[in-house]
Design a protein around this motif. Structure first.
Motif, PDB file in Angstrom:
ATOM      1  N   GLU A 102       1.045  -1.317   0.043  1.00 52.14           N
ATOM      2  CA  GLU A 102       0.144  -0.287   0.075  1.00 52.14           C
ATOM      3  C   GLU A 102       1.117   1.206   0.435  1.00 52.14           C
ATOM      4  O   GLU A 102       2.108   1.512   0.725  1.00 52.14           O
ATOM      5  CB  GLU A 102      -0.731   0.189   0.625  1.00 52.14           C
ATOM      6  N   THR A 103       0.037   2.093  -0.737  1.00 46.05           N
ATOM      7  CA  THR A 103       1.576   3.596  -0.501  1.00 46.05           C
ATOM      8  C   THR A 103       0.297   4.416   0.592  1.00 46.05           C
ATOM      9  O   THR A 103      -0.717   4.659   0.010  1.00 46.05           O
ATOM     10  CB  THR A 103       1.338   4.413  -1.820  1.00 46.05           C
ATOM     11  N   MET A 104       1.187   5.141   1.201  1.00 48.03           N
ATOM     12  CA  MET A 104       0.225   5.817   2.471  1.00 48.03           C
ATOM     13  C   MET A 104       0.990   7.118   1.977  1.00 48.03           C
ATOM     14  O   MET A 104       2.273   7.421   1.754  1.00 48.03           O
ATOM     15  CB  MET A 104       0.315   5.824   3.711  1.00 48.03           C
ATOM     16  N   GLU A 105       0.597   8.584   3.009  1.00 46.09           N
ATOM     17  CA  GLU A 105       1.203   9.802   2.760  1.00 46.09           C
ATOM     18  C   GLU A 105       1.378   9.951   4.257  1.00 46.09           C
ATOM     19  O   GLU A 105       0.125   9.986   4.877  1.00 46.09           O
ATOM     20  CB  GLU A 105       1.120  10.879   1.596  1.00 46.09           C
ATOM     21  N   CYS A 148      -3.064   8.716   5.466  1.00 47.37           N
ATOM     22  CA  CYS A 148      -4.423   8.201   4.424  1.00 47.37           C
ATOM     23  C   CYS A 148      -3.261   7.501   3.976  1.00 47.37           C
ATOM     24  O   CYS A 148      -1.892   7.660   3.161  1.00 47.37           O
ATOM     25  CB  CYS A 148      -4.391   9.418   3.979  1.00 47.37           C
ATOM     26  N   ALA A 149      -4.660   7.089   3.026  1.00 46.54           N
ATOM     27  CA  ALA A 149      -4.257   6.226   2.013  1.00 46.54           C
ATOM     28  C   ALA A 149      -3.998   7.057   0.786  1.00 46.54           C
ATOM     29  O   ALA A 149      -5.031   7.525  -0.194  1.00 46.54           O
ATOM     30  CB  ALA A 149      -4.866   5.526   1.985  1.00 46.54           C
ATOM     31  N   VAL A 150      -3.389   6.854  -0.074  1.00 49.79           N
ATOM     32  CA  VAL A 150      -2.413   7.152  -1.251  1.00 49.79           C
ATOM     33  C   VAL A 150      -3.565   6.515  -2.214  1.00 49.79           C
ATOM     34  O   VAL A 150      -4.853   7.123  -3.915  1.00 49.79           O
ATOM     35  CB  VAL A 150      -1.528   7.198  -2.097  1.00 49.79           C
ATOM     36  N   GLN A 204      -8.303   7.597   6.606  1.00 48.02           N
ATOM     37  CA  GLN A 204      -8.694   7.589   5.204  1.00 48.02           C
ATOM     38  C   GLN A 204      -8.139   7.912   3.474  1.00 48.02           C
ATOM     39  O   GLN A 204      -7.236   8.515   3.680  1.00 48.02           O
ATOM     40  CB  GLN A 204      -9.589   9.633   5.872  1.00 48.02           C
ATOM     41  N   ALA A 205      -8.249   8.897   2.612  1.00 46.69           N
ATOM     42  CA  ALA A 205      -8.092   8.474   1.428  1.00 46.69           C
ATOM     43  C   ALA A 205      -7.820  10.117   1.048  1.00 46.69           C
ATOM     44  O   ALA A 205      -7.879  10.613   1.870  1.00 46.69           O
ATOM     45  CB  ALA A 205      -8.794   8.765  -0.142  1.00 46.69           C
ATOM     46  N   SER A 237      -3.113  17.045   2.854  1.00 47.96           N
ATOM     47  CA  SER A 237      -2.617  16.059   1.630  1.00 47.96           C
ATOM     48  C   SER A 237      -1.967  16.664   0.689  1.00 47.96           C
ATOM     49  O   SER A 237      -3.177  17.630   0.398  1.00 47.96           O
ATOM     50  CB  SER A 237      -3.642  15.033   1.474  1.00 47.96           C
ATOM     51  N   SER A 238      -1.139  16.407  -0.233  1.00 52.64           N
ATOM     52  CA  SER A 238      -0.493  17.163  -1.326  1.00 52.64           C
ATOM     53  C   SER A 238      -1.312  16.869  -2.663  1.00 52.64           C
ATOM     54  O   SER A 238      -1.277  17.100  -3.279  1.00 52.64           O
ATOM     55  CB  SER A 238       1.075  16.681  -1.149  1.00 52.64           C
ATOM     56  N   LEU A 239      -1.708  15.619  -2.420  1.00 49.09           N
ATOM     57  CA  LEU A 239      -2.591  15.498  -3.091  1.00 49.09           C
ATOM     58  C   LEU A 239      -4.515  15.768  -3.202  1.00 49.09           C
ATOM     59  O   LEU A 239      -5.263  15.420  -3.827  1.00 49.09           O
ATOM     60  CB  LEU A 239      -2.937  13.346  -3.018  1.00 49.09           C
ATOM     61  N   SER A 240      -4.200  16.328  -2.214  1.00 46.91           N
ATOM     62  CA  SER A 240      -5.750  17.129  -1.898  1.00 46.91           C
ATOM     63  C   SER A 240      -5.908  18.095  -2.877  1.00 46.91           C
ATOM     64  O   SER A 240      -4.982  19.122  -3.828  1.00 46.91           O
ATOM     65  CB  SER A 240      -6.498  17.723  -0.210  1.00 46.91           C
TER      66      SER A 240
END
Length: 944
Positions: free
Chosen positions: A698-701, A905-907, A916-917, A924-927
């Motif tokens: 899994e990939t996480m942040e 969080c989960a990438v 949470q995603a 998150s930098s992915l938000s």
């Protein structure tokens, strides 16, 4: 008879005594003269002061300073029975902030655009410290003896100065003078004469001189740790592939050869020097084609409001570097229009940004990225080469029909919306370029145009003197300009004497982009199109921006503009002359000013816009490879990942000590800095891990936030309340007054800097004490805080390696605690990017003999109530030998004292029900980040 004989003897003795006294006086005069002139190439020319200009202050992030320091040895403290700080000790008078610049003064104007391109007080800068000029020094009064006697006395003065340095253990190690007791410099008192230098100061309005030997010891010798002393021409054997074609005798060339790293660069330096020595390099005379004797074009400065029937089309050349991709996206959105063209050059060393720019360019047909890349440096000839090559590319693009060339950096931003096209359409035959507006002879000397430079090894080397070609008028100023296509075609395609020889001349010139286009334009047939305004406002602040911060890449002192802050917004609205762009902006320093400009130009963002006050900046990306990271940063990022996994496991299992849910895999995927409301919130580390329950990757942040590590004494004493904040870190930016190493990620081989922030108030002296993890007092010194000082900073010359663990720094006033801060020196889990195995003791066992400085401070432990325990030392020795999982556990326990895993969080897909995603987590930098996200052009042709 006897009386006469006695009289004659007495007379002879009197004459002998008088001669001896005069000799001593002469020697003292020459020694003082020698100390004040050893590194000075020229005296001041303005006649306001006979003080010599001091130079060679420490540059860039190695700079460390405060206004008033006194190092305490235990022996001195015992002899003085531990007096209050500063009493009975040698003191340094506060230095003014130094000012170095290659730039000239601006003409005085009533509008805010008088800071358009260059800072003021240009003539106060001297760059003669890199080597003696060919002309002799002017001789001071009292130095009229023969040359042999003077040389002998100078040698004696050198020897005395060196002996003085050697007897002072604090000297030779830091950019600040730290004198032992007894070496007290003379106080000259208040003096309004500008003092170029200034890293070792606190910023404040009151400014004084230090004098004589103390100043000279600092400016003449670049203080370094003993194991880091640079080689000199006398000790370094210079090797070449082929022997030089001439004898290299110039001091500056010899210095360059001794410092150049690669054999290829040394070979090139020798060849350039010999060609110049033989008269084959520089043109002696150049033809001037301008029909005007003096170029002083008058023009209508009114902005054109009505939209023209035939609007100009602009070719924007965007010159970018670094990693601030989101800020670049905002700039691009603000200036984009389907009618214009965008040609982007990304520095050769900025691979992450290059990938981001290539992705951007693929979305728009009028955006292209240069198929070539250069590693341009501040002041280097490579910058001019890059501009000329970009111009040639634009002219060769037959499908791009443009009228104006405009260069911008990622630190620029527009301050008007639609007026630029109308304005340039009205003045489509003009060239907008900012001149220095000062005496040309002074500008040539201060800009270094009469010096020979050569760029190699990403460094601009100074090689000696040269003559300005006859027949032309040399001009210069800002390297940000707007040029029409006709002039660009002339510069690129013309083979006439002016263009050919100017390209030849400026290939060996410092800061060529700040003078080449000015000089060609002023001396060509296009001179009547020259407008002394580059349509920009630049945030020059000489007190903060001229710290000689580029000496590590250029043999010269220069300035850099400051970043705009919200308090500067009114300047954009009060410009009188036409102004369309401003610089500099930096979102990692302050994003609010960009938000204000956006709202001013395009209207406010809709209510509830996500991430409006958030900012993310990438500091590592997997395609860069771990070789791009230091061992210290790689160590921290892995530890941050493990802290995140521990948090996830604790949330899932309900047991904070149960870390068996995930197993970390591989190196981090990416790392971002995270800011909220212009405050640093921590690091975001994206990483892989195996879920042990499902055996899936899994990939996480993980968001790791710094804990509070500074505390003031509660309540503050009534007699001392000036201290606001203090911090320990590296990469101190004296211009923006902040640490660029966010969060202070430090290891055993880092050079730490202590910073204090003050409110204004009465002069006060404080004592700073550095304590290592085993309660060894590593350093202690006094700082005199001037009434107007806002910041002080200093790098104590600690012997390395620093002992890993949590350090503390105490600030005392009259030996009463004022504040305490903690910082971490992390043990290295990696050496040369590989897990550390056999070198742990080399890095983790502290300095030799457990001594951070030449004198010991252990006598202060009982005074400061700092217990000394053999158990601490024994435990430190055991920890120093740890490797593998045991080392990681020790490291994570230390990191956990100053950092906490705020969230994870989960990438992608995850089997963890409580995770949470990342796209739904606002940190998150992915938000979503609407303000910097790009989209398709609107019907108006704009994105924004």
């Amino acid at each position: 008879m006897v009386g006469g004989l006695c009289a004659r003897r007495l007379a002879r003795r009197s004459r002998s005594a008088l001669i001896a006294a005069l000799t001593v006086l002469l020697v003292q005069t020459l020694i003082v003269w020698n100390f004040s002139t050893l590194d000075s190439g020229e005296e001041r020319e303005n006649g306001a002061s006979n003080m010599r200009e001091k130079r060679d202050r420490v540059a860039g992030n190695k700079a460390a300073g405060s206004d008033y320091f006194q190092q305490h040895g235990v022996r001195q403290r015992r002899q003085q029975h531990l007096p209050p700080p500063g009493r009975g000790t040698s003191r340094h008078i506060q230095q003014p902030d130094g000012y170095y610049s290659h730039r000239p003064k601006e003409k005085s104007r009533v509008d805010s655009n008088n800071e358009n391109s260059v800072p003021k007080d240009f003539e106060n800068i001297d760059n003669s410290n890199f080597g003696a000029r060919s002309q002799p020094h002017r001789q001071s009064v009292g130095a009229a003896s023969s040359k042999q006697q003077r040389d002998h006395l100078q040698e004696k003065a050198h020897a005395q100065q060196q002996a003085w340095r050697d007897s002072s253990p604090g000297l030779g190690r830091s950019s600040n003078e730290i004198l032992p007791v007894g070496h007290q410099p003379l106080a000259v008192g208040n003096n309004d004469t500008s003092y170029p230098g200034g890293h070792g100061t606190a910023e404040g309005p009151r400014q004084h001189y230090r004098s004589s030997q103390a100043q000279q010891a600092q400016s003449q010798h670049r203080h370094q740790h003993p194991h880091r002393r640079q080689a000199t021409a006398a000790t370094l054997e210079v090797t070449y592939d082929q022997p030089p074609k001439c004898e290299i005798s110039g001091k500056e060339a010899i210095s360059a050869l001794s410092r150049a790293k690669s054999k290829e660069c040394r070979q090139q330096i020798a060849e350039v020097y010999c060609r110049h020595k033989e008269g084959q390099l520089m043109p002696e005379k150049v033809t001037r084609y301008c029909p005007l004797e003096n170029v002083n074009i008058q023009w209508d400065e009114d902005s054109a409001e009505s939209f023209p029937s035939k609007p100009v089309r602009i070719a924007f050349v965007l010159v970018v570097h670094g990693r601030a991709s989101r800020q670049f996206h905002r700039l691009f959105k603000a200036i984009y229009h389907t009618s214009h063209y965008y040609y982007i050059h990304v520095d050769q060393r900025s691979n992450y940004l290059h990938r981001q720019v290539q992705a951007l360019a693929s979305q728009y047909t009028n955006v292209r990225v240069t198929p070539w890349r250069m590693a341009t440096i501040w002041g280097g000839a490579s910058l001019l080469t890059m501009y000329l090559r970009s111009m040639a590319d634009l002219l060769a693009m037959r499908d791009w029909s443009w009228d104006f060339f405009i260069n911008l950096s990622a630190a620029d931003y527009p301050i008007t919306n639609n007026q630029l096209v109308a304005f340039l359409s009205k003045y489509r035959d003009m060239n907008f370029i900012k001149s220095h507006g000062r005496d040309n002879a002074r500008f040539i000397r201060k800009q270094g145009l009469d010096r020979l430079f050569f760029e190699c090894d990403t460094h601009m080397w100074r090689l000696g003197d040269r003559k300005i070609p006859e027949g032309i008028s040399v001009d210069g100023g800002s390297d940000w300009f707007l040029l029409n296509r006709m002039f660009v075609e002339y510069v690129i395609n013309s083979k006439d004497d002016l263009v050919t020889n100017m390209k030849r001349f400026y290939a060996y010139t410092l800061l060529p982009a700040e003078s080449f286009f000015h000089t060609v334009l002023e001396n060509s047939a296009h001179c009547e199109s020259m407008v002394d305004n580059n349509l920009r406002i630049t945030n020059w602040n000489r007190k903060l921006g001229c710290k000689c911060q580029y000496k590590h890449i250029v043999d010269w002192c220069g300035c850099s503009p400051n970043d705009f802050k919200p308090a500067d917004f009114h300047r954009f609205q009060q410009t009188v002359r036409p102004t369309f762009f401003a610089r500099k902006f930096e979102a990692s320093v302050n994003q609010e000013i960009v938000n204000q400009l956006d709202a001013y130009l395009f209207g406010p963002f809709p209510q509830g816009t996500l991430a409006l006050n958030s900012y993310w900046e990438n500091v590592y990306d997997e395609p860069d490879g771990v070789a791009s990271l230091s061992d210290t940063h790689l160590t921290y990022y892995h530890s941050f990942s493990r802290l995140g996994l521990a948090r996830a496991a604790a949330s899932l299992q309900g047991n904070p000590k149960d870390h068996s849910c995930y197993f970390p895999m591989g190196h981090p995927v990416s790392v971002h800095l995270y800011f909220q409301a212009d405050q640093f919130q921590g690091y975001l580390v994206k990483h892989h891990a195996t879920n042990l329950a499902t055996s899936k990757l899994e990939t996480m942040e993980t968001w790791v936030a710094p804990k509070k590590n500074f505390k003031l004494t509660t309540p503050p004493t009534s007699t001392f309340s000036r201290l606001q904040f203090a911090e320990i870190g590296t990469e101190w930016d004296a211009k923006e007054r902040m640490f660029r190493n966010f969060g202070g990620l430090m290891g055993p081989m880092d050079e730490t800097v202590g910073m204090q922030k003050w409110t204004k108030g009465p002069n006060v002296t404080v004592t700073v004490v550095w304590i290592d993890p085993t309660n060894v007092i590593a350093a202690t010194y006094d700082i005199l805080i001037d009434a107007g000082a806002e910041y002080t900073h200093y790098r104590p010359p600690l012997n390395q390696p620093l002992r890993p663990g949590v350090w503390s720094v105490r600030i005392l006033h009259h030996w009463s605690p004022v504040a305490e801060m903690r910082f971490l020196i992390a043990p290295l889990a990696y050496n040369k990017h590989q897990p550390i195995r056999q070198d742990t003791l080399k890095f983790h066992n502290g300095p030799a003999k457990n001594s951070y400085m030449e004198q010991s401070f252990h006598g202060l432990n009982p005074v400061l109530n700092i217990p000394v325990s053999l158990g601490y030392v024994e435990q430190a020795k055991r920890n120093a030998a740890l490797t593998g999982p045991e080392l990681e556990r020790w490291l994570d326990s230390l990191v956990g004292e100053l950092w906490e895993a705020a969230d994870i969080c989960a990438v992608g897909p995850t089997a963890c029900p409580v995770m949470q995603a990342c796209s739904k987590n606002p940190w998150s930098s992915l938000s979503p980040d609407p303000k910097s996200q790009l989209g398709a052009p609107r019907a108006s042709g704009r994105i924004r």
